[in-house]
Design a protein around this motif. Structure first.
Motif, mmCIF file in Angstrom:
data_model
loop_
_atom_site.group_PDB
_atom_site.id
_atom_site.type_symbol
_atom_site.label_atom_id
_atom_site.label_comp_id
_atom_site.label_asym_id
_atom_site.label_seq_id
_atom_site.Cartn_x
_atom_site.Cartn_y
_atom_site.Cartn_z
ATOM 1 N N SER A 239 0.838 -1.207 0.000
ATOM 2 C CA SER A 239 0.000 0.000 0.000
ATOM 3 C C SER A 239 0.868 1.250 0.000
ATOM 4 O O SER A 239 0.573 2.246 -0.680
ATOM 5 N N ASN A 242 2.318 1.744 -3.528
ATOM 6 C CA ASN A 242 1.323 2.298 -4.446
ATOM 7 C C ASN A 242 1.105 3.783 -4.197
ATOM 8 O O ASN A 242 0.922 4.566 -5.132
ATOM 9 N N LYS A 243 1.133 4.168 -2.937
ATOM 10 C CA LYS A 243 0.904 5.581 -2.595
ATOM 11 C C LYS A 243 2.073 6.441 -3.062
ATOM 12 O O LYS A 243 1.876 7.526 -3.623
ATOM 13 N N ARG A 246 2.018 6.687 -6.787
ATOM 14 C CA ARG A 246 0.791 7.341 -7.276
ATOM 15 C C ARG A 246 0.059 6.494 -8.321
ATOM 16 O O ARG A 246 -0.597 7.005 -9.206
ATOM 17 N N THR A 359 -1.748 5.220 4.504
ATOM 18 C CA THR A 359 -2.075 5.323 3.084
ATOM 19 C C THR A 359 -3.575 5.519 2.883
ATOM 20 O O THR A 359 -4.001 5.928 1.800
ATOM 21 N N ASP A 362 -3.851 9.391 4.392
ATOM 22 C CA ASP A 362 -2.730 10.211 3.925
ATOM 23 C C ASP A 362 -1.957 10.874 5.057
ATOM 24 O O ASP A 362 -1.036 11.663 4.793
ATOM 25 N N MET A 365 2.041 11.071 4.960
ATOM 26 C CA MET A 365 2.609 10.763 3.646
ATOM 27 C C MET A 365 3.431 11.918 3.095
ATOM 28 O O MET A 365 4.516 11.719 2.533
#
Length: 453
Positions: A239, A242-243, A246, A359, A362, A365
Motif C-alpha cells: 500500500s 502504491n501511494k 501514485r 495510506t 494520507d 505521507m
C-alpha cells in the motif's frame, strides 16, 4: 574488422528522430557522398552550409516528388560527426520516411548506419571524447531533472577537461624529469629540477583522491538511489509503494504473503531519481514460493541505499532484524496504518529515524515524501564539481593514484623508474577519455546507442 572500423569512409544514413508516425522525421546522412546524395534529391541552387531551406525532394530516377522538407547542409568538419552531413526534416509519416530511405539505399556509396555510428564517428574525428559520448548517452536516458543536469555537464566536456588537465600536468612533470635525465650537463637545466616536480605530484594525487571520495554520488544519480521496503507480511508495504508511486503497482489484499516477488518502480523526487522496491513479507513459516520471495527481498536489501522497515500500528509489527541494523544501508522505521490505531503513541523508532503514515487517510505521507526527497538531495545533490558517473572511471582513477603512490614513495629508485610510474598514471587518465588504447571498449560503449545516433 567490422563496418564501424572499416567503413568510416562510407556515407551512412538513418532516421535520427523518434518513432513514427510523428509530426517531423529527421533523416541524417554523414560521409563523403552526402553532398552528391543531396544534389540528386533536390533541384536548383545547392543550400548554404548551416542554413535551412524548404525544398522538394525528388526521386532521382523517375523525378516524382517524395516530400517537401526542410534541408540542412553541414560542411565538415563543422558538423556533429566532423564529416559532411545532411539533415532532411521530412513529414513524419511512415510511407514518406520509407520512400526517402528506400531511395537513399539505392544510391551508390550509401549504406544504413549501425547503432551509435554517428556518435562513434564524432569520437574518431575528435569531436567528442568518451566522457562526452557517455554523457550524451546519459542525457538521452535521463528521466529526472538532476540526471539531465549531470549528463548535460558531462556532455559539455566538464569531466573530460578535468581528466585531461590532470593528464597534461603529469606529462609536463615527466618532461621536467626527462630534461634532467637527458640534459643534465646543459647550463640552462638546473640541477635536481625533478625535485620540484614531486610536491606538484603529491598535490595532484590529493586532488584525484578527493575526487574519488565522493560517496559515489555521480553513479547514484545516474542509476538512482535504491530504497527497499521491508517488513513482516501485511505491514502495509505494498500500500505504501502504491501511494508513493501514485498508481497501483503492487497487489494489495488482506491475505498475508500476497507479494512474493520483488517489484520495482522508478520515482522522481524533487528531480532526483529513486528506485523503490517492494518485497515479500519476512516471516518464519513461509511456503516454498514465499521463501524464494523472502530470499530475493534480503538480497535487495544488501544493495539498498535506504531501507524502510514497516511496522503496522494495527498490531502487525516486528522489530528490525539485527543484521539489517548493522548493514551498509541507512534504515528508517515507517509506522504504517496510523489511521487504525486508536491513539498513535509517539514512541521512538528503536533508536532509528521513524515516521508515522497512513495510506488510507494520507496522514504522514507528505512528511515521508519530503524526508525521502531530502535524503536523495543529501546523498546525490552536489553539482558544484564534475562527478564520477561510471565504475570504469573509478577503476582507472584508482589505478592512476596507485601509480602516483609508487612514484612518490620511490625516492630511493632511479628517476627512470619513477618517471615510468608517471607515464602509467597519465595513461590511466587517457583511457578514461578514450585517446589511449581503448579500441576494445568501443563496441561495448556504442552498442547501447540507438540507430541514428
Amino acid at each position: 574488422m567490422n563496418n564501424l572500423s572499416a567503413g568510416r569512409r562510407d556515407t551512412i544514413f538513418a532516421l535520427s528522430s523518434g518513432a513514427l508516425p510523428s509530426g517531423v522525421a529527421v533523416i541524417r546522412l554523414s560521409g563523403p557522398q552526402s553532398r552528391d546524395a543531396l544534389r540528386l534529391l533536390i533541384k536548383g541552387k545547392f543550400p548554404v552550409s548551416r542554413e535551412s531551406s524548404l525544398r522538394k525532394l525528388y526521386h532521382p530516377v523517375d523525378g516524382s516528388v517524395l516530400d517537401e522538407a526542410l534541408v540542412l547542409w553541414f560542411e565538415g568538419p563543422n558538423s556533429f560527426t566532423g564529416e559532411d552531413t545532411v539533415e532532411l526534416h521530412c513529414h513524419g509519416g511512415r510511407a514518406v520516411v520509407s520512400a526517402v530511405l528506400r531511395v537513399l539505399s539505392r544510391m551508390e556509396g550509401l549504406r544504413p548506419a549501425e547503432q551509435g555510428e554517428y556518435t562513434r564517428r564524432a569520437f574518431h574525428n575528435n569531436k567528442l571524447d568518451l566522457t562526452e559520448v557517455e554523457g550524451l548517452a546519459d542525457l538521452i536516458d535521463a528521466e529526472t531533472e538532476a540526471q539531465r543536469r549531470q549528463a548535460q555537464r558531462q556532455m559539455s566536456g566538464a569531466l573530460g577537461e578535468l581528466y585531461n588537465g590532470w593528464r597534461e600536468s603529469l606529462i609536463r612533470s615527466r618532461a621536467f624529469i626527462e630534461a634532467e635525465l637527458d640534459f643534465a650537463d646543459e647550463e640552462d637545466v638546473p640541477d635536481s629540477v625533478s625535485d620540484e616536480v614531486w610536491s606538484k605530484i603529491s598535490t595532484l594525487k590529493a586532488d584525484i583522491q578527493a575526487h574519488l571520495s565522493d560517496a559515489r554520488r555521480g553513479e547514484r544519480l545516474r542509476s538512482g538511489l535504491v530504497v527497499v521496503l521491508l517488513g513482516p507480511p501485511n505491514a502495509g508495504k505494498s500500500s505504501l509503494m502504491n501511494k508513493l508511486a501514485r498508481r497501483d503497482v503492487a497487489i494489495v489484499t488482506p491475505e498475508a504473503g500476497t507479494t512474493r516477488d520483488v517489484l520495482e518502480v522508478h520515482l522522481d523526487l524533487s528531480g532526483y531519481p529513486v528506485t523503490l522496491i517492494d518485497t515479500a513479507g519476512l516471516r518464519e513459516n513461509a511456503g516454498l514460493v514465499e521463501r524464494e520471495g523472502i530470499k530475493r527481498a534480503l538480497a535487495s536489501a544488501e544493495n539498498a541505499d535506504l531501507i524502510l522497515w514497516t511496522q503496522g500500528l494495527d498490531g502487525i509489527s516486528e522489530p528490525l532484524p539485527e543484521h539489517l541494523r548493522d548493514g551498509s544501508a541507512e534504515v528508517w522505521i515507517v509506522k504504517t496504518k496510523a489511521d487504525l490505531a486508536a491513539e498513535v503513541a509517539r514512541v521512538e523508532g528503536e533508536g532509528l529515524p521513524f515516521v508515522y503514515s497512513s495510506t488510507h487517510s494520507d496522514d504522514g505521507m507528505d512528511a515521508l515524501i519530503e524526508k525521502l526527497a531530502a535524503f536523495a538531495e543529501e546523498n546525490i545533490g552536489n553539482f558544484e564539481n564534475p562527478l564520477i558517473t561510471r565504475e570504469r572511471y573509478r577503476s582507472h582513477l584508482s589505478s592512476c593514484v596507485e601509480a602516483l603512490d609508487r612514484a612518490i614513495a620511490g625516492a630511493h629508485l632511479p628517476l627512470e623508474l619513477r618517471s615510468e610510474e608517471l607515464r602509467i598514471a597519465a595513461e590511466q587518465l587517457g583511457r578514461i577519455t578514450g585517446r589511449i588504447d581503448v579500441e576494445d571498449l568501443l563496441d561495448v560503449i556504442f552498442r547501447d546507442f540507438c540507430i541514428g545516433k
